[in-house]
Scaffold this motif. Structure first.
Motif, PDB file in Angstrom:
ATOM      1  N   UNK B 235       0.751  -1.141  -0.295  1.00 53.77           N
ATOM      2  CA  UNK B 235      -0.003  -0.170   0.065  1.00 53.77           C
ATOM      3  C   UNK B 235       0.776   1.347  -0.080  1.00 53.77           C
ATOM      4  N   UNK B 236       1.655   1.124   0.927  1.00 49.07           N
ATOM      5  CA  UNK B 236       2.772   2.468   0.799  1.00 49.07           C
ATOM      6  C   UNK B 236       3.454   2.514  -0.250  1.00 49.07           C
ATOM      7  N   UNK B 238       2.514   1.639  -3.383  1.00 48.56           N
ATOM      8  CA  UNK B 238       1.673   2.283  -4.387  1.00 48.56           C
ATOM      9  C   UNK B 238       1.245   3.546  -4.116  1.00 48.56           C
ATOM     10  N   UNK B 239       1.218   4.021  -2.989  1.00 49.82           N
ATOM     11  CA  UNK B 239       0.746   5.697  -2.469  1.00 49.82           C
ATOM     12  C   UNK B 239       2.224   6.394  -2.974  1.00 49.82           C
ATOM     13  N   UNK B 240       3.345   5.807  -2.564  1.00 45.39           N
ATOM     14  CA  UNK B 240       4.311   6.525  -2.993  1.00 45.39           C
ATOM     15  C   UNK B 240       4.616   6.987  -4.675  1.00 45.39           C
ATOM     16  N   UNK B 242       2.331   6.524  -6.858  1.00 42.07           N
ATOM     17  CA  UNK B 242       1.145   7.374  -7.595  1.00 42.07           C
ATOM     18  C   UNK B 242       1.332   8.830  -7.212  1.00 42.07           C
ATOM     19  N   UNK B 243       2.074   9.099  -5.907  1.00 47.13           N
ATOM     20  CA  UNK B 243       2.255  10.528  -5.645  1.00 47.13           C
ATOM     21  C   UNK B 243       3.449  10.955  -6.483  1.00 47.13           C
ATOM     22  N   UNK B 245       4.215  10.116  -9.669  1.00 45.57           N
ATOM     23  CA  UNK B 245       3.836  10.259 -10.756  1.00 45.57           C
ATOM     24  C   UNK B 245       2.597  11.490 -11.010  1.00 45.57           C
ATOM     25  N   UNK B 246       1.868  11.677  -9.782  1.00 46.09           N
ATOM     26  CA  UNK B 246       0.809  12.541 -10.013  1.00 46.09           C
ATOM     27  C   UNK B 246       1.625  14.059  -9.922  1.00 46.09           C
ATOM     28  N   UNK B 249       3.106  14.423 -13.200  1.00 46.11           N
ATOM     29  CA  UNK B 249       1.924  14.894 -14.312  1.00 46.11           C
ATOM     30  C   UNK B 249       1.241  16.064 -13.930  1.00 46.11           C
ATOM     31  N   UNK B 309      -1.111  -0.406 -13.861  1.00 45.67           N
ATOM     32  CA  UNK B 309      -2.370   0.234 -13.266  1.00 45.67           C
ATOM     33  C   UNK B 309      -2.511   1.886 -13.460  1.00 45.67           C
ATOM     34  N   UNK B 310      -1.256   2.455 -13.627  1.00 41.99           N
ATOM     35  CA  UNK B 310      -1.165   3.828 -13.871  1.00 41.99           C
ATOM     36  C   UNK B 310      -1.186   4.024 -15.467  1.00 41.99           C
TER      37      UNK B 310
END
Lengths: 368, 408
Positions: B235-236, B238-240, B242-243, B245-246, B249, B309-310
């Protein structure tokens, strides 16, 4: 948890309270678990106009206003849904798919969620903001909510309990009800704020604790704004007669699980009598009804005596235990063992000590 | 505390609170109600125990006290909730309770619990001590399936249970298996208060362990995990990711390269359109001798799944790195990654090599065991997420976002 599974979804009741208090609320749940339909049904049964805006397919200018030049200055024109809500004067703004909104759109939503400002248009105070989102690990194209946006919302977990799904399929889904808050309920908010303030005096570290890791940044976290929100929600929950479960969900949703649970635990502890007051006036002691609370109260009294065992305090302690021995001999006997071990010099053996002999003997703790 | 009609209850609770002082809050927090002719002592999820007074009259204070402690442990360890999560139906409830009993009894019976009859212990189930209910349960199931055809497993284990303990097997109730019993009713302790009570007991257990140090290890482990739950590294991570990449972006999301599709209404104002650049991602793998290949492969597969997934699966390049860097491989699956290398480590060269790739990666994921020199400052133009593999990996530099990956 026990009661959740029996009475269905505590988030349903909590949702109603948050809408009544006009606190922005966000429902977290897997896709297809009926968040959207519950919110629409709630608006319909309450006769509120409901504007659904899917945040993920919008651009920032839909929330920040579209810049147009009018007579040499730039105005930020609000979209039609905002206009309709402003004209109705009340209603529900439903922001769906919040977590799949790109970061730039989330940034534009900051003012909409908290201040109800869409471009140059201010939505009336009577408009409630409700949002729904899928946890990022369940939505493939999801983003974590940015910490500032997360901090403006009360987060509720939309749980799907198999039993309530079965009931819903068989007998129709119950729409969440927005409770009518009695006039002057805000007076309770002052009380609730006082409680929060007193708690933060004890735990100043929890006044503002931004999350450190990315995973918890998208949920509720303690800040002055969320504590204020929690106080408002507590007052509204009290005024509407909502259950404890809903109140607990609201407080934890506003300030996050960790800080919320500590605050709730502190509230429970606050109800216990102050041991020093009890020792000063043993006749005033009332034994709490629940066993574990009675244990906590008596253990606190015994610990207070043990910390400073003067003959007067020791005797007063025995008087307290004597008052408790009738209803809860076992609980009192645990505290009695602590007292017996700290007998100060010159203290006369109290009469109450004989009350505990039978139960101690039965438990095999008394040498004959 | 409306417990009337159960003889010796006060003495048994006193015994329990004295022998297991760290569980006293739980013992006193449970409500005990007399329920004649039930032939058992059972507990529901609302912390209510229903006891048959005739049955308990034959027990000593220590025995009844032990049953109370045992039931409190069912509640503390949320066996009912876990049974629902494991999908235990009424036909398997009995097997589940035996497994749950084993989880409780394995360290409490040695600590002085005097249960009546013959309590279920892990070795009765052919399993070692210290496992979870779910593990004991799976073990019983597997043995049942080996012994016969699938259908009659529960009957068999239930019969063997009855046979082993010869009539002394007692139903622990819905608080142990989550299957409602007639007469449970509504009410009892609400869920959130039960959670606070659990928390109180967990704190008591830890405090007692600090002072006196005589808490059974299993209970101590429960208290520690309850108060400091372990967060899943997936989970951690994944969150890091995603963050990172976000942020990349989202950093350049307005662009005048194309007109906005809303330009028509804005007259002479040129509006920027929303552009979402698709970031390139580089993964730098530590392949030095100190790394375990299995763990690396597992984490790499996880990273790849996350990036897919991203929507970034095709932008990934993988670099294997020890003191030198192998050329970047563009891969479509973790299985294609060739881990060449071995020997010493320097992640600095790996990160520099990633930053030198063209197009330049916006996000660099570094998977290492941490025994490596790091660059003094963050590389320019790329965000670094570090996966630290292994429980005792040294810390990552402060300029990188780090996630500890501990195999479970």
């Amino acid at each position: 948890m026990s009661v959740q599974s029996r009475s269905g979804n505590p988030a349903v009741e909590a949702l109603g309270v948050a809408v009544a208090a006009r606190v922005p609320v966000l429902l977290w749940g897997a896709p297809g678990t009926g968040k959207t339909s519950a919110i629409r049904a709630m608006a319909q049964t309450m006769g509120l106009p409901c504007e659904t805006v899917i945040a993920s397919i919008r651009e920032p200018s839909d929330f920040a206003g579209l810049p147009i030049v009018v007579g040499g200055e730039v105005r930020f024109a609000p979209p039609a849904w905002a206009r309709r809500l402003a004209e109705a004067g009340h209603g529900l703004l439903f922001l769906d798919e919040l977590s799949t909104a790109p970061p730039a759109v989330q940034a534009a939503l900051l003012r909409v969620v908290l201040e109800r400002a869409v471009g140059d248009l201010m939505l009336p105070d009577e408009v409630a903001v409700v949002a729904a989102a899928n946890p990022p690990e369940q939505a493939a194209d999801g983003w974590d909510l940015s910490a500032p946006l997360a901090n403006r919302l009360c987060h509720l977990d939309w749980q799907t309990d198999p039993r309530s799904v079965a009931n819903g399929l068989a007998g129709g889904w119950a729409a969440p009800v927005v409770p009518a808050l009695p006039a002057g309920w805000q007076a309770e908010e002052i009380l609730a704020r006082g409680l929060v303030a007193a708690f933060l005096q004890v735990r100043p570290a929890l006044a503002c604790a931004p999350p450190s890791d990315a995973a918890s940044a998208g949920r509720g976290w303690p800040s002055p704004r969320t504590w204020e929100m929690a106080a408002r929600l507590m007052a509204a929950a009290g005024a509407s007669g909502a259950g404890d479960e809903a109140r607990s969900a609201l407080v934890r949703g506003a300030v996050g699980d960790g800080a919320g649970v500590e605050f709730l635990a502190w509230l429970v502890e606050m109800d216990l009598p102050d041991p020093e007051q009890v020792l000063a006036d043993p006749a005033s002691f009332r034994l709490p009804a629940r066993g574990d609370r009675a244990y906590a109260a008596l253990a606190a009294v015994a610990a207070a005596v043990a910390a400073n065992p003067t003959p007067e305090r020791w005797t007063a302690g025995w008087q307290v235990l004597g008052r408790a021995a009738g209803t809860a001999p076992d609980v009192a006997a645990v505290a009695a063992r602590v007292l017996a071990r700290c007998r100060p010099d010159g203290a006369a053996l109290p009469a109450e000590i004989h009350l505990f002999a039978p139960v101690l003997r039965d438990a095999g703790l008394l040498q004959a | 505390m409306a417990e009337r009609g159960i003889e010796g209850l006060a003495a048994s609770r006193l015994w329990a609170a004295t022998r297991f002082p760290y569980l006293a809050s739980g013992v006193f927090g449970a409500q005990v109600i007399a329920e004649p002719d039930s032939g058992t002592v059972r507990v529901d999820e609302g912390w209510r125990m229903r006891a048959d007074p005739e049955l308990t009259a034959g027990w000593t204070a220590a025995q009844l006290g032990s049953v109370l402690i045992h039931h409190v442990c069912h509640l503390l360890r949320t066996h009912a909730e876990r049974a629902q999560a494991a999908g235990v139906g009424p036909d398997e409830a009995r097997t589940w309770i035996r497994a749950a009993d084993a989880e409780i009894n394995d360290d409490l019976v040695p600590a002085g619990l005097e249960l009546p009859g013959r309590p279920v212990l892990p070795h009765h189930l052919g399993a070692p001590d210290g496992l979870l209910t779910e593990q004991y349960f799976d073990g019983i199931r597997a043995r049942g399936e080996r012994g016969g055809r699938g259908g009659d497993t529960t009957d068999r284990s239930a019969q063997s249970g009855a046979g082993e303990a010869a009539g002394s097997w007692l139903d622990c109730g819905s608080g142990a298996d989550g299957v409602p019993r007639p007469g449970d009713g509504t009410g009892g302790l609400p869920g959130w208060q039960a959670e606070l009570l659990r928390r109180q007991v967990a704190q008591d257990v830890l405090a007692h362990a600090k002072q006196a140090g005589t808490v059974p290890a299993g209970l101590l482990r429960w208290a520690e995990e309850f108060l400091h739950p372990k967060v899943d590294w997936r989970r951690l991570l994944a969150a890091e990711l995603r963050r990172a990449v976000a942020q990349v972006a989202g950093a350049v999301d307005y662009s005048y390269r194309r007109p906005s599709r809303r330009a028509a209404v804005a007259g002479d104002v040129v509006l920027p359109a929303l552009r979402r650049p698709v970031p390139e991602v580089a993964v730098v793998c530590d392949t030095s001798g100190s790394m375990t290949e299995d763990l690396l492969a597992m984490v790499l597969a996880e990273v790849e799944g996350l990036l897919r997934a991203l929507g970034l699966a095709r932008q990934v390049r993988v670099l294997a790195c020890d003191t030198a860097v192998a050329p970047a491989q563009r891969v479509t699956s973790a299985r294609q990654v060739q881990l060449v290398g071995g020997g010493g480590t320097n992640m600095g060269t790996g990160i520099a090599a990633a930053a030198a790739l063209r197009p330049r990666p916006a996000v660099t994921v570094v998977l290492t065991d941490g025994y490596t020199p790091w660059p003094a400052a963050a590389p320019k133009g790329t965000r670094v997420v570090v996966g630290l593999l292994g429980a005792d990996a040294p810390d990552a530099p402060p300029w990188a976002r780090a996630v500890r990956v501990v195999p479970d």
